[in-house]
Enzyme design. Structure first.
Site, PDB file in Angstrom:
ATOM      1  N   SER A 111      -2.945  59.969  71.386  1.00 26.23           N
ATOM      2  CA  SER A 111      -1.732  60.349  72.106  1.00 26.23           C
ATOM      3  C   SER A 111      -1.900  60.315  73.619  1.00 26.23           C
ATOM      4  O   SER A 111      -0.947  60.510  74.351  1.00 26.23           O
ATOM      5  CB  SER A 111      -1.254  61.728  71.657  1.00 26.23           C
ATOM      6  OG  SER A 111      -2.140  62.705  72.140  1.00 26.23           O
ATOM      7  N   LYS A 118       3.042  70.884  72.318  1.00 27.54           N
ATOM      8  CA  LYS A 118       2.844  70.241  73.612  1.00 27.54           C
ATOM      9  C   LYS A 118       3.966  70.602  74.583  1.00 27.54           C
ATOM     10  O   LYS A 118       3.718  70.895  75.764  1.00 27.54           O
ATOM     11  CB  LYS A 118       2.761  68.730  73.441  1.00 27.54           C
ATOM     12  CG  LYS A 118       1.449  68.284  72.772  1.00 27.54           C
ATOM     13  CD  LYS A 118       1.457  66.807  72.482  1.00 27.54           C
ATOM     14  CE  LYS A 118       0.118  66.344  71.934  1.00 27.54           C
ATOM     15  NZ  LYS A 118       0.163  64.931  71.538  1.00 27.54           N
TER      16      LYS A 118
END
Ligand code: ADP
Length: 830
Positions: free
Chosen positions: A713, A756
C-alpha cells in the site's frame, strides 16, 4: 540280604558334622616311616561307598546300613585288619559286585564304632593310603579283597612347591568365600608339607560329583594331582565369587527393604501413640471421597478410580505416588458439572453493557441476539465463538469481562501470544517428568465452572514450528463439533468444552490461519476518533479513576480542552489505554494533595498538564513544518491501528543504483521497484533526459528504521516521493495517501482504510488520497472524520500527482539542498 537304611553308607560325605574333622584328636596319623615308603600288598574286608570317595588321611564319620558292610567293619575291627573303602560307580545299586566298584579306594583305620537304634552302625574312620584292588577273595558274607597299598612320594620339587603355593593362594580365597568351610582350614592346609595330601584335602572341600572325586583319587602322581586340583579350584572360585556377588546384592536389597519397613512400622507406632492416623492412608481416603463427589463423567471416573487404586497399593514414599497425586489433584479440582445460571434478561444485559462501554454497537448487538435466541431455544443453542479484532486499548478485554458479568458467568482469560508448541495448549503426556495439562485445561480449573466466558487473547500471535502447530489444537478447542470431548494429553480423558463461551482477540486478522478464522465470528473494534475518546473519557474513564483513587468527594474536573490536549499531545494511540493512564496519573496527584491536607484540585487547567504529566510526548507533529521535495506522508496499517509513515527520497550523482532502507519487506521492496519503473517510463512527460537515470543513484528510506514494514500500500507514496525528487516539485505537507501502484500507474485497493483515515484525522491531515476501488469501505468510516477530511478518490497516478505536488521550484545555481531535500541540481531539469 536287605538294606533298609535310607541314608546309605556314605552319608556325612564331607564329614563337616564333626566339629573339626581335620584335627586328629582321636587318631594320630602316623606318617610312613622312611623305610615304609614302598607299596605293600594288603588283605582285608571291603566296604562299598554309595556316593562318596574316601581320601587317604581324611577323617570322617560313616553310617553303615548294609549287612555285608556291617560285617566287613566288624571283621576289620576284630581281626585288626584295614577296611578297604571303594566308591560305587552307581550309587543306586544295593547288592554290589566287583563290576559295580571302582578299582581304586583307600584303606581305613576304624576308630570307635557305635550301634544305632535302627540297626545301622556309625563309625569314625581315617583314611590310610590309596589302595588298588588286585583280587576279590570272596563276596559273602562280606566282600574280601587283596589290594596294593600305594606309597606316595612326599618330596617337594620346585614345580610342586610353586603349584602348592598357587593352590594355597586360591584356597585361601575359597575358604573366605565359602561360608560352610571352617576358617582355620586354610591354616591347616598351609601347614601340610606333603603335596599329595594338600591336593586331597582341597579336593574334599570342593563341590564335586562322585565321579570327579574318584578322578582326583586316581591321579597318583602328587604333582599332577595338584595341577588337576588347581584347575578345579579356580572353577570353584569363579562360582563362589559369583555366588558371593549375588548374595551381597540380595542382602543389600533385603537390608534396605527391612530398614524401610522397620522405619515405617516405627512411624506408624509413633503416630498411633500421638493419636494421629497415617497421613498417607488418610490422603488416599480423602482423594477417594473427592473423586466420588466431583461428579466425574463415566470415563473419567473409571480412570480416576484406577489411579487411586494404584496409588493406594504403593508405599507412600514411592516416586510414582507424587505423579499420581498431582494427576488426581487435577482431576478433582477441574469443574466437571458445576455450572453458573445464565441471566437471560435482555434489559439487564443491555443495561450492564451500556453502563460500561461507549459505542461498540456491533459487539453489543451480537451479544443481545445470542441471549434472545438462547432464551427461545435454550438447548439447541451453541455458544457463539466470537473474535474481537482491533488495535490495543479499544475495549476488547473489558467488553469480554462485561459480557461475563452481564450473563452471570465466570470470566477467565489466557494469552496465546508466542505459543509455539502444541503441548502448551493440549498438555504433555504423563510419561514426561513434570508433565502438566495444557493452558486450556489449566484455565478451566481457574474458571471453576464449565460455562465461563473464556477469552483467548492474541490469537494472531500464535506461532508454529517443529514442535507442532498450536493452531491445530486450537481448532479442536473452538470446533463445536469436537469440543464436547476435548482431549488433553495429560488428562487422557475427554473434557467437555461445549458450554464455554469463547471469545478470541486479535489486533489484526491477517495472521490468523483461515481455518481458524472460519470457526469464528469476527467483530471489529475500530480505533476511536477524538470525539469518541472525549466521550469515553468523560463518561467512563474519569468517573472510574476518580472512584478508584477515592476522590468522590472532591472530584477534579477535566475540561474538554484539557482532555483534547491530553489526547493530542500526551497520547498517540488508536484506543484509550494511555489516555486512561494519564488520567490516572492526574488523579494520583489530586489524591496526594488531599492526603496532605492541601487545597483539593478542582479544575485541571491546560497549563498544569506539563507539571503533572511532564513535557508533551507527541508535540513534534509527525507532519513536516513546510512543503518539501522528496518527502511524502504515507498511511500505514499496523497492529496499533493506522499510522502515518514518511517516505523520503534523495538523488545523488551516480550510476543508476537504487538503495532501499528502513527494514522493508519483500513486497514493499518490489513495490518500490514498480514505483521506480513507472517513473522511468514517464521520464519524457516529466521532462527528464534519456540518460538521466544512468547518472543518478536513488535512495528511498522509510524512517523509524528499526520497525519492519511491508505491504503494497506504500506504492503511490513511494512513486510520489520519487517524482517529487526527480522534478524538484515540493509535496503538500497536509496531504497523505495510500494505494498500490501498477507499472502503468493504476492505483489499486488497499486494506485497513478505516484505520488509516482515523490515523490521518488524528494527525491533523487535511487531504487524503485513497484508491477509488476502496470506495465501499468509506461507509464504515465515522461521518465526523469524513466531514473533516478531504478524501480524494483516485484511480491513476496522474491524479495523485496533481493533488499532492506543488509546481517545481525554480533551479538556483549552486544552491545547497536543505534538510530532507537534496535537489537534483547536478542534472539539468530541462
Ligand atoms: P483491549 O483489550 O482492546 O486492548 P481494554 O479492554 O483493555 O482494551 O481497554 C483498555 C481500557 O479502555 C479499559 O479500561 C476499558 O475500560 C477502556 N475502554 C476501552 N474502550 C472503551 C469503551 N468503548 N467504553 C468504555 N471504556 C472503554
Amino acid at each position: 540280604m536287605t538294606w533298609n537304611n535310607d541314608w546309605g553308607d556314605g552319608l556325612f560325605q564331607m564329614g563337616w558334622t564333626n566339629p573339626n574333622p581335620f584335627l586328629f584328636s582321636e587318631f594320630e596319623f602316623e606318617p610312613d616311616e622312611p623305610g615304609e615308603q614302598i607299596d605293600k600288598v594288603i588283605e582285608g574286608p571291603l566296604m562299598p561307598l554309595r556316593d562318596m570317595v574316601f581320601y587317604p588321611r581324611m577323617v570322617s564319620p560313616l553310617i553303615i546300613g548294609r549287612d555285608r558292610s556291617i560285617e566287613a567293619v566288624e571283621v576289620a575291627l576284630e581281626q585288626d585288619e584295614p577296611l578297604i573303602a571303594v566308591a560305587q560307580r552307581d550309587p543306586g545299586v544295593d547288592d554290589v559286585g566287583p563290576e559295580d566298584l571302582y578299582t581304586l579306594g583307600a584303606d581305613l583305620i576304624i576308630g570307635r564304632m557305635l550301634h544305632m537304634p535302627d540297626g545301622s552302625v556309625s563309625i569314625l574312620a581315617q583314611g590310610g593310603r590309596r589302595a588298588q584292588i588286585l583280587e576279590y577273595l570272596q563276596l559273602e558274607p562280606y566282600i574280601r579283597v587283596r589290594a596294593l597299598s600305594i606309597a606316595e612320594p612326599t618330596a617337594r620339587t620346585r614345580q610342586t612347591e610353586a603349584l602348592a603355593r598357587a593352590v594355597l593362594a586360591l584356597f585361601e580365597k575359597a575358604v573366605q568365600l565359602n561360608r560352610s568351610l571352617p576358617e582355620d582350614l586354610y591354616i591347616f592346609a598351609m601347614n601340610i608339607r606333603d603335596p599329595g595330601w594338600l591336593a586331597d584335602l582341597v579336593a574334599q572341600t570342593l563341590t564335586l560329583e562322585t565321579a570327579q572325586r574318584q578322578e582326583v583319587l586316581e591321579v597318583l602322581d602328587p604333582t599332577a594331582r595338584l595341577q588337576h586340583i588347581s584347575v578345579l579350584l579356580a572353577k570353584e572360585l569363579d562360582v563362589l565369587e559369583l555366588e558371593d556377588k549375588i548374595h551381597s546384592a540380595v542382602q543389600q536389597e533385603l537390608d534396605r527393604n527391612q530398614r524401610e519397613y522397620f522405619l515405617r512400622e516405627q512411624m506408624k507406632a509413633i503416630q498411633t501413640e500421638l493419636g494421629e492416623t497415617d497421613s498417607f492412608t488418610q490422603e488416599v481416603s480423602e482423594l477417594r471421597e473427592k473423586i466420588a463427589q466431583v461428579g466425574l463423567p463415566e470415563e473419567a471416573l473409571k480412570q480416576a478410580e484406577r489411579e487411586i487404586e494404584r496409588m493406594a497399593a504403593m508405599p507412600s514414599l514411592a516416586p510414582e505416588v507424587g505423579v499420581i497425586r498431582t494427576y488426581l489433584d487435577w482431576m478433582v479440582s477441574l469443574p466437571w458439572q458445576k455450572q453458573t445460571e445464565d441471566n437471560l434478561e435482555l434489559a439487564h444485559v443491555e443495561k450492564v453493557l451500556e453502563s460500561r462501554h461507549y459505542g461498540l454497537p456491533k459487539a453489543k448487538e451480537r451479544i443481545l441476539e445470542y441471549i434472545a435466541v438462547k432464551k427461545l431455544a435454550p438447548d439447541k443453542m451453541r455458544s457463539p465463538i466470537l473474535c474481537f479484532v482491533g488495535p490495543p486499548g479499544t475495549g476488547k478485554t473489558s467488553l469480554g469481562k462485561s459480557i461475563a458479568e452481564a450473563l452471570g458467568r465466570n470470566f477467565v482469560r489466557v494469552s496465546l501470544g508466542g505459543v509455539r508448541d502444541e503441548a502448551e495448549i493440549r498438555g504433555h503426556r504423563r510419561t514426561y517428568i513434570g508433565a502438566m495439562p495444557g493452558r486450556v485445561i489449566q484455565t478451566m480449573r481457574r474458571a471453576e465452572s464449565i460455562n465461563p466466558v473464556f477469552m483467548l487473547d492474541e490469537v494472531d500471535k500464535l506461532g508454529s514450528d517443529f514442535r507442532g502447530d498450536p493452531s491445530a489444537a486450537l481448532l479442536e478447542v473452538l470446533d463445536p463439533e469436537q469440543n464436547a470431548a476435548f482431549s488433553d494429553h495429560y488428562m487422557e480423558v475427554a473434557y467437555d468444552l461445549s458450554k464455554v463461551f469463547f471469545i478470541t482477540t486479535a489486533n489484526i486478522l491477517d495472521p490468523i490461519p483461515p481455518a481458524l478464522q472460519d470457526r469464528m465470528e469476527v467483530i471489529e473494534f475500530p480505533s476511536y476518533t477524538e470525539e469518541e475518546k472525549l466521550e469515553i473519557a468523560h463518561r467512563f474513564l474519569i468517573p472510574r479513576q476518580v472512584e478508584e483513587h477515592g476522590l468522590e468527594k472532591h472530584p477534579p474536573h477535566f475540561s474538554t480542552d484539557v482532555l483534547k490536549r491530553m489526547i493530542r499531545e500526551y497520547t498517540y494511540e488508536a484506543g484509550v489505554r494511555n489516555l486512561e493512564r494519564e488520567i490516572a496519573s492526574i488523579c494520583r496527584k489530586a489524591a496526594r494533595r488531599l492526603a496532605e491536607h492541601k487545597k483539593p484540585l478542582k479544575r485541571i487547567k491546560e497549563p498544569m498538564l506539563p507539571r503533572f504529566l511532564g513535557p508533551p510526548h507527541y508535540l513534534h507533529n509527525k507532519l513536516e513544518q513546510e512543503d518539501v521535495v522528496g518527502t511524502v506522508m504515507g498511511l500505514a496499517w499496523t497492529e496499533g491501528g493506522g499510522d502515518l509513515m514518511a517516505t523520503e527520497v534523495v538523488l545523488m550523482p551516480g550510476k543508476g543504483n537504487l538503495t532501499l532502507t528502513g527494514q522493508l519487506g519483500d513486497v514493499m521492496q518490489e513495490s518500490a521497484q514498480a514505483a521506480l519503473s513507472y517513473a522511468r517510463s514517464r521520464s519524457d512527460d516529466l521532462g527528464l533526459e534519456d540518460d538521466f537515470f544512468d547518472k543518478v543513484d536513488i535512495h528511498i528510506h522509510l524512517p523509524e528504521g528499526a520497525i519492519r514494514k511491508d505491504g503494497p500500500s506504500g506504492g503511490i507514496t513511494m512513486a510520489t516521493a520519487l517524482i517529487s525528487a526527480l522534478t524538484n516539485a515540493p509535496v503538500r505537507r497536509d496531504v497523505s495517501m495510500t494505494g498500490e501502484i501498477t507499472l502503468r500507474g493504476r492505483v489499486l485497493a488497499i486494506g485497513g482504510l478505516k484505520e488509516k483515515l482515523l490515523a490521518a484525522h488524528r494527525a491533523g491531515i487535511k487531504t487524503v488520497i485513497v484508491p477509488k476501488e476502496n470506495e465501499p469501505d468509506l461507509v464504515e468510516v465515522p461521518r465526523k472524520v469524513l466531514r473533516d477530511l478531504n478524501v480524494v478518490q483516485v484511480s491513476h497516478m496522474d491524479e495523485v500527482l496533481n493533488t499532492a505536488l506543488l509546481p517545481p521550484l525554480e533551479e538556483e545555481e549552486g544552491e545547497e539542498g536543505d534538510e530532507g531535500h537534496v535537489s537534483n541540481t547536478t542534472v539539468p531539469a530541462e
